[in-house]
Design a protein around this motif. Structure first.
Motif, PDB file in Angstrom:
ATOM      1  N   MET A  83       0.838  -1.199   0.000  1.00 20.32           N
ATOM      2  CA  MET A  83       0.000   0.000   0.000  1.00 20.32           C
ATOM      3  C   MET A  83       0.875   1.253   0.000  1.00 20.32           C
ATOM      4  SD  MET A  83      -3.048   0.695   2.615  1.00 20.32           S
ATOM      5  CE  MET A  83      -2.719   2.114   3.605  1.00 20.32           C
ATOM      6  N   THR A  84       0.522   2.246  -0.820  1.00 20.73           N
ATOM      7  CA  THR A  84       1.313   3.469  -0.817  1.00 20.73           C
ATOM      8  C   THR A  84       0.796   4.392   0.300  1.00 20.73           C
ATOM      9  OG1 THR A  84      -0.179   4.488  -2.403  1.00 20.73           O
ATOM     10  CG2 THR A  84       1.706   3.340  -3.320  1.00 20.73           C
ATOM     11  N   ARG A  85       1.706   4.886   1.105  1.00 16.35           N
ATOM     12  CA  ARG A  85       1.325   5.774   2.211  1.00 16.35           C
ATOM     13  C   ARG A  85       2.551   6.596   2.605  1.00 16.35           C
ATOM     14  NH1 ARG A  85      -3.016   6.311   5.137  1.00 16.35           N
ATOM     15  NH2 ARG A  85      -2.878   6.729   7.359  1.00 16.35           N
ATOM     16  N   SER A  86       2.353   7.886   2.859  1.00 10.87           N
ATOM     17  CA  SER A  86       3.514   8.743   3.118  1.00 10.87           C
ATOM     18  C   SER A  86       4.091   8.484   4.508  1.00 10.87           C
ATOM     19  CB  SER A  86       3.128  10.219   2.990  1.00 10.87           C
ATOM     20  OG  SER A  86       2.460  10.649   4.149  1.00 10.87           O
ATOM     21  N   ILE A  87       5.340   8.889   4.676  1.00  6.08           N
ATOM     22  CA  ILE A  87       5.999   8.708   5.978  1.00  6.08           C
ATOM     23  C   ILE A  87       5.238   9.477   7.067  1.00  6.08           C
ATOM     24  CG2 ILE A  87       7.663  10.600   5.496  1.00  6.08           C
ATOM     25  CD1 ILE A  87       9.743   8.962   7.118  1.00  6.08           C
ATOM     26  N   TRP A  88       4.728  10.657   6.723  1.00 10.39           N
ATOM     27  CA  TRP A  88       4.038  11.476   7.747  1.00 10.39           C
ATOM     28  C   TRP A  88       2.702  10.846   8.134  1.00 10.39           C
ATOM     29  CZ3 TRP A  88       8.230  14.119   7.974  1.00 10.39           C
ATOM     30  CH2 TRP A  88       8.850  14.653   6.847  1.00 10.39           C
ATOM     31  N   LYS A  89       1.979  10.353   7.125  1.00 10.86           N
ATOM     32  CA  LYS A  89       0.651   9.781   7.419  1.00 10.86           C
ATOM     33  C   LYS A  89       0.787   8.455   8.169  1.00 10.86           C
ATOM     34  CE  LYS A  89      -1.955  11.797   3.594  1.00 10.86           C
ATOM     35  NZ  LYS A  89      -2.576  11.540   2.294  1.00 10.86           N
ATOM     36  N   SER A  90       1.929   7.775   7.951  1.00  9.96           N
ATOM     37  CA  SER A  90       2.100   6.455   8.571  1.00  9.96           C
ATOM     38  C   SER A  90       2.545   6.555  10.016  1.00  9.96           C
ATOM     39  CB  SER A  90       3.157   5.649   7.814  1.00  9.96           C
ATOM     40  OG  SER A  90       2.872   5.645   6.457  1.00  9.96           O
ATOM     41  N   THR A  91       3.237   7.641  10.358  1.00  9.51           N
ATOM     42  CA  THR A  91       3.917   7.600  11.658  1.00  9.51           C
ATOM     43  C   THR A  91       3.350   8.571  12.702  1.00  9.51           C
ATOM     44  OG1 THR A  91       5.532   9.176  10.814  1.00  9.51           O
ATOM     45  CG2 THR A  91       6.126   6.867  10.647  1.00  9.51           C
ATOM     46  N   ASP A  92       2.482   9.495  12.314  1.00  5.06           N
ATOM     47  CA  ASP A  92       2.106  10.526  13.289  1.00  5.06           C
ATOM     48  C   ASP A  92       0.711  10.334  13.855  1.00  5.06           C
ATOM     49  OD1 ASP A  92       4.431  12.186  13.310  1.00  5.06           O
ATOM     50  OD2 ASP A  92       3.991  12.498  11.194  1.00  5.06           O
ATOM     51  N   PRO A  93       0.534  10.688  15.134  1.00  2.00           N
ATOM     52  CA  PRO A  93      -0.806  10.543  15.735  1.00  2.00           C
ATOM     53  C   PRO A  93      -1.807  11.489  15.070  1.00  2.00           C
ATOM     54  CG  PRO A  93       0.707  11.655  17.242  1.00  2.00           C
ATOM     55  CD  PRO A  93       1.513  11.236  16.067  1.00  2.00           C
ATOM     56  N   LYS A  94      -3.066  11.079  15.028  1.00  2.00           N
ATOM     57  CA  LYS A  94      -4.087  11.896  14.361  1.00  2.00           C
ATOM     58  C   LYS A  94      -4.828  12.758  15.385  1.00  2.00           C
ATOM     59  CE  LYS A  94      -5.089   9.081  10.334  1.00  2.00           C
ATOM     60  NZ  LYS A  94      -3.898   8.302  10.298  1.00  2.00           N
ATOM     61  N   ASN A  95      -5.594  13.728  14.896  1.00  2.00           N
ATOM     62  CA  ASN A  95      -6.518  14.472  15.767  1.00  2.00           C
ATOM     63  C   ASN A  95      -7.733  13.575  15.970  1.00  2.00           C
ATOM     64  OD1 ASN A  95      -5.491  16.728  13.531  1.00  2.00           O
ATOM     65  ND2 ASN A  95      -5.291  17.368  15.641  1.00  2.00           N
TER      66      ASN A  95
END
Ligand SMILES: Cc1cc2nc3c(=O)[nH]c(=O)nc-3n(C[C@H](O)[C@H](O)[C@H](O)COP(=O)(O)OP(=O)(O)OC[C@H]3O[C@@H](n4cnc5c(N)ncnc54)[C@H](O)[C@@H]3O)c2cc1C
Length: 501
Positions: A1-13
């Motif tokens: 699956m393609t997913r950016s480093i930022w979207k994969s590693t950071d907590p969400k709101n």
């Protein structure tokens, strides 16, 4: 699956979704850097704001970007200077510099944990054939009071013929910044809703925005959706491209932070470093094509990997992803009131939109508060620049026209569903109609019309991202037809499959 480093590693709101009817002064659609920064400034100024985000905050292109902030532009300042004039190029550099300063101010004010750093920006040529580009950019940047230096080598292991270094630019984790800022917006004045996709805007005395479970009535609406949703004449001056990215984990090598751009015309790449949890990464981005107009989408990832391995001691490719950008016809973004009364837009950012997104917020805040803004005329959405736009306008709209001709009935390949491999999609002609047919990993077939719901162009299967991409105006749909991004409001129309096919 393609997913950016930022979207994969950071907590969400964790904002709620809209489940009621609300009246407000200003509704913002879109929770990327443009929407969130605009909401922040407007709420701070006392305006009553509602922000509706289809997915999660920073889950759009912002969370797929490189995270570089700079006064320069992807097209180069010297191009702006030759297409427009010196004053315009100087104003572009100055206005963008102010937007970077605002990001820094907000990071410091709220201690937003987003790895913000001032770093140099480099542009380099690997062969002397491109030295002239570097020389022109050195002259242009120096002209605009940027701190410029000419270099013969870089602090990363890339051999160069010539390079320019501009001090005082910046880098951050774009998703962490936007999510952090969203938490700091004055919640007495601004309500944020996630998972609240607007599927319709009704123009009545005021504007009524509908989601599946709620409505918002607003006096003014800001489309902070990267490209305007719906049909606008401006779409003939906005050209959608996809670009590719990888984050390669390094075995060894710890390089100084910086923004590194090459001058290659065919496969222009941008590189930056990033460290997280004791691991060092190099992000390599590049390779672009018009949305929905490619035969082998995955080849871009392979090329970027080769590029990373050529220069660095790579242990693995940890993340790969792709994202969209919209080129403006005359080289400058469109920010301000649209052709529809009380609807404002901010678009045409090319790959410079983290800075332009923040600049849009500054301009829209002034416009909606009735204040004069120094830059609003320069970027005015309704400007008419036929001479400066002509070349791109003609080439790009001929290209769009070709996509329609290509898709006239009878010109598509007929096919059977059996030829479609699991996890793949194909446009198949069924009873004189084009269907976008996707076979999932379990072998179940999902059928929908291949006609884009924006302006009736035929979508193309994107094998790298498992999506249906429209070659005309850049709408993208999931394999099962739901809207991912672009101007389309509605999903692809479902078709029911004849089980024998
Ligand atoms: C590969 C790549 C790298 C880049 N790197 C950089 C960089 O380093 N520096 C830089 O300055 N720029 C960069 N850019 C450009 C930059 O990422 C974008 O211009 C910028 O993020 C746009 O921000 P935005 O908030 O306008 O749009 P987005 O971040 O896309 O936000 C729009 C939001 O609107 C939401 N939305 C859409 N439709 C609806 C709807 N109907 N209802 C509710 N919500 C909706 C989406 O879900 C999305 O979250 C890059 C672009 C690409 C393609």
């Amino acid at each position: 699956m393609t997913r950016s480093i930022w979207k994969s590693t950071d907590p969400k709101n964790n904002f709620p979704s809209l489940n009621e009817h609300i009246n407000t002064e200003i509704a913002i659609i879109g929770g990327g850097i443009t929407g969130v920064t605009t909401a922040y400034l407007l709420a701070k100024s006392g305006k009553k704001v509602v922000l509706l985000e289809a997915g999660t905050i920073s889950g759009g292109t912002t969370g797929d970007s490189t995270g570089n902030l700079y006064a320069m532009v992807d097209k180069r300042l010297h191009h702006i200077q030759s297409k427009w004039d010196e004053e315009t190029a100087a104003n572009v550099a100055r206005s963008r510099g102010e937007a970077v300063d605002l990001v820094e101010e907000l990071v410091n004010k709220y201690q937003i944990d987003c790895s913000f750093k001032r770093v140099p920006w480099y542009l380099f040529s690997e062969t002397d054939q491109k030295d002239e580009t570097i020389e022109k950019e050195i002259a242009a940047a120096a002209n605009y009071r940027l701190k410029v230096e000419e270099l013969q080598e870089l602090p990363v292991p890339v051999k160069v013929s010539k390079a320019i270094k501009v001090e005082g630019q910046a880098q951050f984790n774009p998703a962490a910044f936007v999510r952090g800022l969203a938490e700091k917006i004055d919640d007495g004045n601004c309500q944020i809703y996630e998972n609240s996709e607007v599927y319709h805007i009704q123009k009545e005395e005021e504007l009524v925005l509908s989601t599946i479970t709620g409505t918002v009535t607003a006096k003014k609406v800001i489309l902070a959706t990267h490209t305007p949703k719906g049909i606008y004449g401006l779409q003939t001056a906005l050209y959608p491209y996809r670009e590719y990215a990888i984050a390669a984990k390094l075995n060894s090598g710890d390089f100084p932070d910086g923004i590194y751009w090459d001058t290659e015309a065919d496969f222009h790449t941008s590189m930056r470093t990033y460290s997280k949890g004791g691991d060092n990464f190099v992000l390599v981005l590049g390779g672009h094509h018009k949305v929905g107009q490619e035969d082998d989408y995955s080849r871009f990832f392979r090329k970027l990997e080769q590029q990373a391995r050529k220069y660095f001691d790579v242990s693995e490719i940890s993340y790969e992803w792709s994202a969209q950008h919209y080129k403006p016809a005359d080289g400058l973004p469109y920010i301000g009131e649209s052709s529809d009364d009380n609807i404002y837009i901010a678009t045409g950012f090319s790959t410079d939109g983290l800075t332009y997104g923040v600049l849009s917020a500054m301009i829209l805040d002034d416009l909606l508060n009735g204040r004069k803004n120094e830059w609003s005329d320069l970027y005015k959405a309704s400007r008419f620049t036929p001479v400066k736009s002509a070349k791109n306008f003609i080439n790009e709209n001929l290209n769009v026209a070709k996509q329609y001709i290509k898709d006239l009935p009878g010109k598509a390949e007929a096919g059977s569903f059996d030829e479609i491999a699991a996890g793949q999609g194909k446009v198949v002609e069924v009873d004189n109609e084009k269907w976008a047919v996707f076979k999932d990993d379990t072998g179940q077939v999902h059928c929908q019309s291949a006609v884009c719901t924006h302006m009736d162009c035929i979508v193309d299967w994107n094998d790298a991202e498992k999506s249906w991409d429209c070659p005309c105006h850049g709408s993208r749909f999931k394999a099962t037809g739901e809207v991912i991004e672009g101007p389309a409001f509605s999903p692809l129309d479902k078709r029911s499959m004849n089980p024998k096919k």
